[in-house]
Design a protein around this motif. Structure first.
Motif, mmCIF file in Angstrom:
data_model
loop_
_atom_site.group_PDB
_atom_site.id
_atom_site.type_symbol
_atom_site.label_atom_id
_atom_site.label_comp_id
_atom_site.label_asym_id
_atom_site.label_seq_id
_atom_site.Cartn_x
_atom_site.Cartn_y
_atom_site.Cartn_z
ATOM 1 N N VAL A 1 0.843 -1.199 0.000
ATOM 2 C CA VAL A 1 0.000 0.000 0.000
ATOM 3 C C VAL A 1 0.875 1.244 0.000
ATOM 4 C CG1 VAL A 1 -1.968 -1.074 1.183
ATOM 5 C CG2 VAL A 1 -0.140 -0.027 2.532
ATOM 6 N N ASN A 2 0.275 2.369 -0.410
ATOM 7 C CA ASN A 2 0.990 3.639 -0.378
ATOM 8 C C ASN A 2 0.703 4.357 0.940
ATOM 9 O OD1 ASN A 2 -1.504 4.953 -0.603
ATOM 10 N ND2 ASN A 2 -1.137 5.684 -2.686
ATOM 11 N N ASP A 3 1.128 5.610 1.035
ATOM 12 C CA ASP A 3 1.019 6.333 2.302
ATOM 13 C C ASP A 3 -0.404 6.771 2.638
ATOM 14 O OD1 ASP A 3 3.693 5.960 2.625
ATOM 15 O OD2 ASP A 3 4.291 8.035 2.247
ATOM 16 N N LEU A 4 -1.343 6.600 1.701
ATOM 17 C CA LEU A 4 -2.762 6.822 2.001
ATOM 18 C C LEU A 4 -3.497 5.513 2.240
ATOM 19 C CD1 LEU A 4 -3.651 9.656 -0.561
ATOM 20 C CD2 LEU A 4 -3.362 9.882 1.918
ATOM 21 N N GLY A 5 -2.759 4.411 2.230
ATOM 22 C CA GLY A 5 -3.379 3.118 2.457
ATOM 23 C C GLY A 5 -4.012 2.487 1.236
ATOM 24 N N TRP A 6 -3.753 3.044 0.036
ATOM 25 C CA TRP A 6 -4.296 2.478 -1.195
ATOM 26 C C TRP A 6 -3.434 1.296 -1.629
ATOM 27 C CZ3 TRP A 6 -4.760 7.516 -4.619
ATOM 28 C CH2 TRP A 6 -5.568 8.451 -3.954
ATOM 29 N N GLU A 7 -4.067 0.209 -2.035
ATOM 30 C CA GLU A 7 -3.299 -0.947 -2.508
ATOM 31 C C GLU A 7 -2.527 -0.593 -3.780
ATOM 32 O OE1 GLU A 7 -3.681 -5.597 -4.021
ATOM 33 O OE2 GLU A 7 -5.491 -4.532 -3.349
ATOM 34 N N ILE A 8 -1.318 -1.096 -3.883
ATOM 35 C CA ILE A 8 -0.494 -0.957 -5.088
ATOM 36 C C ILE A 8 -0.636 -2.256 -5.875
ATOM 37 C CG2 ILE A 8 1.850 -0.673 -5.970
ATOM 38 C CD1 ILE A 8 2.411 0.964 -3.364
ATOM 39 N N TYR A 9 -1.254 -2.171 -7.036
ATOM 40 C CA TYR A 9 -1.646 -3.364 -7.801
ATOM 41 C C TYR A 9 -1.392 -3.092 -9.283
ATOM 42 C CZ TYR A 9 -4.655 -7.258 -9.327
ATOM 43 O OH TYR A 9 -5.151 -8.405 -9.895
ATOM 44 N N PRO A 10 -0.129 -3.213 -9.731
ATOM 45 C CA PRO A 10 0.220 -2.816 -11.100
ATOM 46 C C PRO A 10 -0.555 -3.552 -12.187
ATOM 47 C CG PRO A 10 2.199 -3.058 -9.758
ATOM 48 C CD PRO A 10 1.060 -3.590 -8.946
ATOM 49 N N ILE B 1 -2.984 6.928 -20.638
ATOM 50 C CA ILE B 1 -3.013 6.877 -19.178
ATOM 51 C C ILE B 1 -2.924 8.326 -18.711
ATOM 52 C CG2 ILE B 1 -1.939 5.986 -17.089
ATOM 53 C CD1 ILE B 1 -3.220 3.873 -18.941
ATOM 54 N N THR B 2 -4.067 8.913 -18.418
ATOM 55 C CA THR B 2 -4.130 10.344 -18.110
ATOM 56 C C THR B 2 -3.713 10.657 -16.680
ATOM 57 O OG1 THR B 2 -6.528 9.916 -18.013
ATOM 58 C CG2 THR B 2 -5.701 11.150 -19.898
ATOM 59 N N GLU B 3 -3.712 9.638 -15.796
ATOM 60 C CA GLU B 3 -3.124 9.762 -14.458
ATOM 61 C C GLU B 3 -2.694 8.393 -13.980
ATOM 62 O OE1 GLU B 3 -5.490 11.672 -11.445
ATOM 63 O OE2 GLU B 3 -6.196 13.245 -12.826
ATOM 64 N N ASN B 4 -1.501 8.320 -13.403
ATOM 65 C CA ASN B 4 -1.050 7.150 -12.670
ATOM 66 C C ASN B 4 0.078 7.606 -11.765
ATOM 67 O OD1 ASN B 4 1.140 4.453 -13.081
ATOM 68 N ND2 ASN B 4 -0.826 4.215 -12.061
ATOM 69 N N GLY B 5 -0.055 7.364 -10.484
ATOM 70 C CA GLY B 5 0.959 7.798 -9.538
ATOM 71 C C GLY B 5 0.601 7.320 -8.145
ATOM 72 N N THR B 6 1.373 7.754 -7.168
ATOM 73 C CA THR B 6 1.169 7.233 -5.822
ATOM 74 C C THR B 6 1.589 8.242 -4.770
ATOM 75 O OG1 THR B 6 1.521 5.274 -4.444
ATOM 76 C CG2 THR B 6 3.446 6.134 -5.598
ATOM 77 N N CYS B 7 0.912 8.205 -3.632
ATOM 78 C CA CYS B 7 1.301 9.038 -2.498
ATOM 79 C C CYS B 7 2.473 8.371 -1.782
ATOM 80 C CB CYS B 7 0.128 9.224 -1.541
ATOM 81 S SG CYS B 7 0.532 10.237 -0.106
ATOM 82 N N ASP B 8 3.634 8.992 -1.888
ATOM 83 C CA ASP B 8 4.870 8.473 -1.291
ATOM 84 C C ASP B 8 5.607 9.682 -0.731
ATOM 85 O OD1 ASP B 8 7.265 7.290 -0.631
ATOM 86 O OD2 ASP B 8 7.865 6.858 -2.698
ATOM 87 N N ASN B 9 5.312 10.026 0.501
ATOM 88 C CA ASN B 9 5.771 11.298 1.058
ATOM 89 C C ASN B 9 7.276 11.393 1.196
ATOM 90 O OD1 ASN B 9 3.174 12.355 1.255
ATOM 91 N ND2 ASN B 9 2.840 11.512 3.289
ATOM 92 N N GLU B 10 7.955 10.259 1.306
ATOM 93 C CA GLU B 10 9.417 10.264 1.426
ATOM 94 C C GLU B 10 10.100 9.850 0.127
ATOM 95 O OE1 GLU B 10 10.809 11.461 4.100
ATOM 96 O OE2 GLU B 10 8.827 11.751 5.021
ATOM 97 N N GLU C 1 0.296 -2.117 8.430
ATOM 98 C CA GLU C 1 1.441 -1.473 9.065
ATOM 99 C C GLU C 1 1.165 0.012 9.204
ATOM 100 O OE1 GLU C 1 4.884 -2.322 6.773
ATOM 101 O OE2 GLU C 1 4.554 -4.485 6.775
ATOM 102 N N ASP C 2 1.942 0.701 9.992
ATOM 103 C CA ASP C 2 1.798 2.134 10.157
ATOM 104 C C ASP C 2 2.377 2.871 8.970
ATOM 105 O OD1 ASP C 2 0.600 1.870 12.614
ATOM 106 O OD2 ASP C 2 2.524 1.934 13.710
ATOM 107 N N ALA C 3 1.737 3.989 8.574
ATOM 108 C CA ALA C 3 2.250 4.802 7.478
ATOM 109 C C ALA C 3 3.521 5.492 7.910
ATOM 110 C CB ALA C 3 1.213 5.842 7.066
ATOM 111 N N VAL C 4 4.366 5.773 6.895
ATOM 112 C CA VAL C 4 5.605 6.505 7.160
ATOM 113 C C VAL C 4 5.287 7.962 7.410
ATOM 114 C CG1 VAL C 4 7.785 7.242 6.165
ATOM 115 C CG2 VAL C 4 6.985 4.924 5.785
#
Length: 432
Positions: free
Chosen positions: A299-308, A328-337, A429-432
């Protein structure tokens, strides 16, 4: 991991006006902020100050080698009052788009990305059928004003998310909670897209241009039953897919309506997209009427599953519905670090490039960290880091990785090892 980009695939980045520009307080999202609904109380009229810093951002886009750009217009800037257009704001957008073109970065232009002028919001926005005429007036004006610079258009961004969050869940403006209102908004937005599709093509043809492409940015996700052997889980997964995206996709692409899309004189059978614009982020795991996340999945930092692999599944489904080129007009992920963003990009690109589908554009979300709707500035999606204290921009390691992928037309084992070693967090797990 090693793969090459498919021939003809262009890599770029996407942005939305409200999320980056700043300087505007005449829209429904500023009013939502004013009412106290933004988690970190971040002000959208600041955002990343792109409206005054766009030349700096363009220089970074060139430095990173971006091959295309998806950008949006702020409707409330260009039509601050009902029927009154601001020619200075339109001239600003002309200058920005022209500069992108001169830099070799063609624009895919988004006409509506969640944000309404406050005057339209107070009149009911897309919940009122007659307001579609206001949207079409705005569309015509923008195409007449910018049509010599832009050949590719997004009519509406994620109408399902706009309707679901704003009119069913009540977590976005205007904060309504009614299935019937959500249905009405989806119906009116499907009609708005169909009418805008014909209007844009006709207007540019009258201007002497025959290379027009029009679509909409469709938020698609996988809905999977938590237990595939459980008929109740399968039922809820199927219903969630239909109500959230399936019926609306069919109506906007082919003019065929089914619940929750209602009857409308403009929704008639036809073909209403020149490409499939797909915004893909995640998979939902379903065991009932609520959304969910699989156990022990990345999962990413918002708890969304990462499923390529899901990005290929949704692309194939819409291509089977109506064969069209895929953007693909949007594809990305919340990864604060910025620990795993490069890996996320690599895995999704590899899935696309090995799919055999006609994917012609990949716009990473987002070019830079931005004001992320109700999350404010707490959720970072960008290839470029923004220090909100002084608005300083810094290309992240994932941005350098993306530059190298564009330059090298693929991902080698060495490039993957250099940039993509960051581990994913697991659900639970806890988010970073």
């Amino acid at each position: 991991m090693a793969f090459q980009l498919t021939d003809g695939l262009l890599l770029g980045a996407a942005t939305a006006a409200t999320q980056i520009e700043g300087g505007d307080q005449n829209n429904n999202w500023y009013d939502w902020y004013r009412q106290g609904y933004i988690k970190d109380d971040a002000d959208p009229s600041v955002a990343t100050e792109h409206y005054i810093r766009w030349r700096e951002d363009l220089a970074l886009m060139k430095e990173m080698g971006l091959q295309c750009c998806r950008m949006g217009l702020e409707w409330s800037r260009v039509e601050p009052r009902d029927g009154v257009f601001d020619e200075a704001a339109i001239a600003h957008y002309r200058e920005e788009i022209q500069s992108l073109r001169e830099a070799g970065i063609p624009v895919l232009l988004t006409l509506h990305h969640f944000s309404n002028p406050q005057w339209l919001e107070e009149r009911g926005a897309f919940a009122v059928r007659d307001n579609v005429t206001c949207y079409l007036r705005y569309v015509r004006k923008m195409v007449e004003s910018l049509g010599d610079l832009v050949s590719e258009y997004i009519t509406l961004n994620e109408p399902n998310v706009y309707a679901f969050n704003g009119y069913f869940q009540g977590i976005w403006p205007p904060g309504r909670r009614s299935f019937l209102e959500m249905s009405r908004v989806m119906t009116n937005m499907a009609a708005a897209h169909i009418e805008a599709y014909g209007l844009i093509r006709k207007t540019r043809l009258q201007m002497g241009y025959k290379d027009t492409r029009v679509g909409f940015a469709n938020h698609l996700r996988i809905f999977a039953p938590r237990d595939p052997d459980n008929p109740l889980h399968r039922f809820w997964a199927s219903r969630a897919e239909q109500l959230f995206q399936g019926s609306l996709t069919r109506a906007m692409c082919t003019g065929r309506a089914a619940i929750p899309i209602g009857q409308h004189p403009s929704i008639v059978p036809g073909r209403y997209c020149d490409f499939h614009g797909i915004n893909y982020y995640t998979r939902s795991t379903v065991s009932g009427p609520a959304d969910g996340v699989a156990r022990d999945c990345p999962v990413n930092d918002l708890g969304w599953e990462i499923y390529p692999e899901g990005i290929v599944q949704v692309c194939r489904k819409v291509y089977d519905l109506l064969p069209r080129p895929i953007y693909i007009t949007e594809n990305g992920t919340c990864d604060n670090e910025d620990r795993f963003r490069a890996r996320y990009i690599a895995e999704h690109l590899q899935a696309l490039c090995e799919s055999g589908l006609p994917v012609e554009r990949y716009y990473h979300w987002c070019f830079c960290d931005n004001w992320e709707w109700t999350e404010g500035v707490s959720a970072r999606f960008g290839l470029v880091h923004v220090d909100y204290a002084d608005q300083r921009r810094t290309v992240k390691p994932s941005g350098e990785f993306y530059r190298r992928v564009i330059q090298e037309r693929g991902v080698s084992d060495e490039l993957f090892q250099e940039f993509c070693g960051g581990p994913y967090r697991r659900s639970g797990e806890d988010a970073v």
